[in-house]
Design a protein around this motif. Structure first.
Motif, PDB file in Angstrom:
ATOM      1  N   PRO A  89       0.885  -1.308  -0.120  1.00 49.42           N
ATOM      2  CA  PRO A  89       0.077   0.010  -0.036  1.00 49.42           C
ATOM      3  C   PRO A  89       0.959   1.207   0.053  1.00 49.42           C
ATOM      4  O   PRO A  89       1.858   1.160   0.662  1.00 49.42           O
ATOM      5  N   THR A  90       0.488   2.317  -0.783  1.00 45.56           N
ATOM      6  CA  THR A  90       1.443   3.406  -0.961  1.00 45.56           C
ATOM      7  C   THR A  90       2.028   4.076   0.348  1.00 45.56           C
ATOM      8  O   THR A  90       3.088   4.193   0.310  1.00 45.56           O
ATOM      9  N   LEU A  91       1.107   4.491   1.239  1.00 50.28           N
ATOM     10  CA  LEU A  91       1.377   4.986   2.407  1.00 50.28           C
ATOM     11  C   LEU A  91       2.435   4.181   3.272  1.00 50.28           C
ATOM     12  O   LEU A  91       3.525   4.483   4.019  1.00 50.28           O
ATOM     13  N   VAL A  92       2.328   3.043   3.372  1.00 54.43           N
ATOM     14  CA  VAL A  92       2.997   1.912   3.904  1.00 54.43           C
ATOM     15  C   VAL A  92       4.242   1.907   3.408  1.00 54.43           C
ATOM     16  O   VAL A  92       5.521   1.999   4.102  1.00 54.43           O
TER      17      VAL A  92
ATOM     18  N   GLU B  40      -3.417   2.182   6.351  1.00 56.85           N
ATOM     19  CA  GLU B  40      -4.194   1.691   5.167  1.00 56.85           C
ATOM     20  C   GLU B  40      -5.755   2.228   5.340  1.00 56.85           C
ATOM     21  O   GLU B  40      -6.586   2.052   4.592  1.00 56.85           O
ATOM     22  N   ALA B  41      -5.870   2.779   6.602  1.00 53.99           N
ATOM     23  CA  ALA B  41      -7.364   3.608   6.612  1.00 53.99           C
ATOM     24  C   ALA B  41      -7.002   5.061   7.102  1.00 53.99           C
ATOM     25  O   ALA B  41      -7.182   5.284   8.218  1.00 53.99           O
ATOM     26  N   PRO B  42      -6.567   5.825   6.294  1.00 54.98           N
ATOM     27  CA  PRO B  42      -5.809   6.807   6.476  1.00 54.98           C
ATOM     28  C   PRO B  42      -6.827   8.085   7.289  1.00 54.98           C
ATOM     29  O   PRO B  42      -6.136   8.742   8.061  1.00 54.98           O
ATOM     30  N   GLY B  43      -7.972   8.008   7.235  1.00 53.70           N
ATOM     31  CA  GLY B  43      -8.906   8.723   7.890  1.00 53.70           C
ATOM     32  C   GLY B  43      -8.465   8.737   9.590  1.00 53.70           C
ATOM     33  O   GLY B  43      -8.954   9.743  10.179  1.00 53.70           O
TER      34      GLY B  43
ATOM     35  N   LEU C 268       0.439   0.006  12.984  1.00 55.31           N
ATOM     36  CA  LEU C 268       0.765   1.111  12.106  1.00 55.31           C
ATOM     37  C   LEU C 268       0.237   0.923  10.820  1.00 55.31           C
ATOM     38  O   LEU C 268      -0.185   2.060  10.320  1.00 55.31           O
ATOM     39  N   ARG C 269       0.537  -0.139  10.034  1.00 55.17           N
ATOM     40  CA  ARG C 269      -0.243  -0.271   8.880  1.00 55.17           C
ATOM     41  C   ARG C 269      -1.623  -0.138   8.808  1.00 55.17           C
ATOM     42  O   ARG C 269      -2.117   0.423   7.792  1.00 55.17           O
TER      43      ARG C 269
END
Lengths: 398, 398
Positions: free
Chosen positions: B11-14, B392-395, B387-388
């Motif tokens: 996933p991008t943010l990870v 993965e649920a950035p809200g 943390l992931r």
């Protein structure tokens, strides 16, 4: 018990073509529901497939309320793919249309113990004869999917194994066959090809494993709709896991390998070493034919043959538990010509072992079944692999 | 030899947070090159992470020509995650900051043979004490990652096993711990958690396997940057594959399981059954402590202890070959508290076996190594799993 999801991760065009093939006709609404694709993705996919001539309108479906839904179907004769499964002792060729129908099927020359320079011209000629005999115009044949054993470099189209002779290692297999036939050639692991074939026929779980047995034993895994590939597409080497730590050394470097305890060559060798079984069953030099003779005799009540068959089944059941405990799949499918005639024995014994021994048996069922036409599954799947390669590079599909 | 690709499927943010953590500081250009993300995806990711306070500017990098590149780094104290690895005989808790530093580490109460209603309040209290002792403000602690054995229903946060007592099966583990601590809780397979921990530290292959040994033996696989999950997140049950078909029956339903031949409980039982080893090594009731005592004595030259250690190593090497032949990975990492002190013996013996026996050894290397701080790998990884789940649920991450 958990439900298994839809094949959301398949490439879009592949998912659409597989679904229409499975259902015969579908509306756009059904397609969207079953694939999970957005409206835009689906519209684009159908437009592309229509341009290729792969998909056409097929009348309207009258439903209770609202406007009738326009139905889509495949145009079966839009293209044809050759599928070949070949190894040392077993080779099968098929020509498959877009609808998944096998137009013609041939036993092909086996590799035996020959070098590629000797074996491949014969294979090329046999494939060519098969296409001619089918009556399908050459221009509609889009390529050859070639399923064989590993290790392989799929992208390069070469085998990385010195089996059966050193000349095979690094030999430009796909390129040579492509030059000789004038057709694109992709290679694939035989067990994975069988998995893709099972998947293309429809009705399989989205996550399942294949136990493939022809000249040797291999494994394949489809997970969430896609083949498990690992780092270099050389995973799920089921034939070369240790099922008995006191078992014999294997040419692969490991010992007690499943293939050396359950596989056709091992059972053939044990039958030939038996004081009377070889002559009783009129065994010869073809190790796969010998194995099939032992299996048939075992099922028919020959106690010595039955003991050998039981040994093969027992070790395979051990490996099947390992396969499921490793990959957590909901289904195991048996494929390959070595299951012909007595695959039901393997199926029942493996089902019994999985029911008792699999780690996740309280979480979800794991069902065992024989592939439809187990002897053609890998060749059929290889044809589907070629189709997928066209669909994943859509510029070349028209 | 083949190269292993970058973790393009994370996933991008990870992927962005892991890369910045690994490198300390990075420019946007480096990030794009290493992750394969498009400019737009990366800009969006950095904007989000900046809004959360997770990433900040860290000066400029002067390069030979052109404009200096602005550098990014993590803000380590932006958030903290609790990681817990717990099983019957081994439990570790850590508090980890966003930068991956372990702020505090505690041995936690083990499950033993107790029901959850007895074991969980003690665990809750110990975790709470650990947070207090760290001095980190409660408001900055974002949740608990809990790594334990399987089978599990990860999404529901419950175990699906009746081990060690029937009350554990279906017990609302995550919900109970969440209610008691007021923190979000995610559960994860312990070996997979160790894999995610190894990955978060950086430097691992994009496809690698973990052999995890604490109270029991488990396995995890990271392939193309993501954990292999199978149909229900219960794959890679390495401890319950048959390594000896004549081995003992296991509570899991299988027999000759790796865990029953190599694992701490098995070796402890054999040591206690030995006429003199138990008293010589002052063994007691803690089976993991007994195992560690046997291992240390074996390394120190006690012949009886060395023979037991060798047995454990030999079976694990067999299983490691199976693991690699099944998943086709480029690296095997040993993690878990049971490797403490003598993991190098396992590492060297497994490396030797892989070099000789792995099916793909002529295609690519397969390296074995010990995890950094093997006894904390799963707990650290569990914190990274939490943390992931935030990323993965950035809200919820802000």
């Amino acid at each position: 018990m958990r439900a298994f999801g839809s094949d959301v991760r398949k490439p879009t065009l592949v998912a659409v073509v597989d679904l229409i093939r499975e259902r015969g006709t579908v509306s756009r609404v059904e397609l969207a529901e079953a694939t999970g694709l957005t409206q835009t993705s689906m519209t684009n996919a159908i437009r592309k497939l229509s341009e290729f001539g792969f998909v056409r309108e097929a009348g309207k479906e009258r439903i209770s309320r609202g406007t009738p839904r326009r139905l889509l179907r495949l145009q079966p004769d839009a293209c044809y793919m050759v599928g070949v499964q070949f190894d040392r002792f077993a080779s099968v060729g098929v020509l498959v249309d877009l609808g998944g129908r096998i137009v013609i099927r041939r036993e092909l020359p086996v590799v035996g113990a020959r070098d590629p320079d000797e074996a491949l011209p014969e294979l090329t000629e046999a494939v060519s004869d098969m296409i001619d005999a089918s009556g399908v115009p050459r221009t509609k044949v889009r390529g050859i999917g070639l399923a064989t054993y590993g290790p392989q470099d799929r992208d390069a189209g070469v085998l990385l194994t010195p089996q059966p002779t050193p000349a095979w290692r690094g030999y430009p297999l796909a390129a040579t066959l492509s030059d000789a036939t004038g057709l694109p050639v992709v290679i694939e692991n035989d067990a994975t090809a069988a998995g893709i074939g099972v998947q293309a026929l429809g009705g399989a779980s989205s996550s399942f494993a294949v136990v493939f047995m022809a000249g040797g034993i291999g494994g394949g895994v489809i997970v969430d709709g896609n083949p498990y590939r690992g780092a270099t597409s050389n995973g799920v080497e089921l034939g070369h896991i240790t099922v008995d730590p006191n078992g014999p050394a294997c040419a692969c470097g490991n010992y007690g390998c499943l293939d050396n305890l359950s596989g056709p060559r091992a059972i053939s060798a044990r039958a030939l070493a038996h004081p009377s079984l070889g002559s009783r069953l009129a065994l010869g030099e073809d190790e796969l034919a010998n194995f099939l003779a032992v299996g048939r005799a075992g099922v028919a009540g020959d106690a010595d043959a039955a003991a050998l068959l039981e040994t093969s089944i027992r070790h395979m059941a051990t490996a099947a538990v390992t396969l499921v405990n490793m990959f957590d799949v909901g289904e195991v499918v048996l494929a390959g010509g070595a299951f012909t005639g007595f695959g039901g024995r393997y199926r029942d014994a493996i089902q019994d072992r999985l029911d008792r021994s699999v780690f996740v048996r309280h979480v979800h069922d794991v069902k065992v079944r024989l592939a439809e036409r187990p002897e053609d599954a890998a060749a059929f799947g290889a044809a589907m692999v070629l189709l997928r390669s066209l669909l994943e590079a859509p510029g070349s599909a028209g």
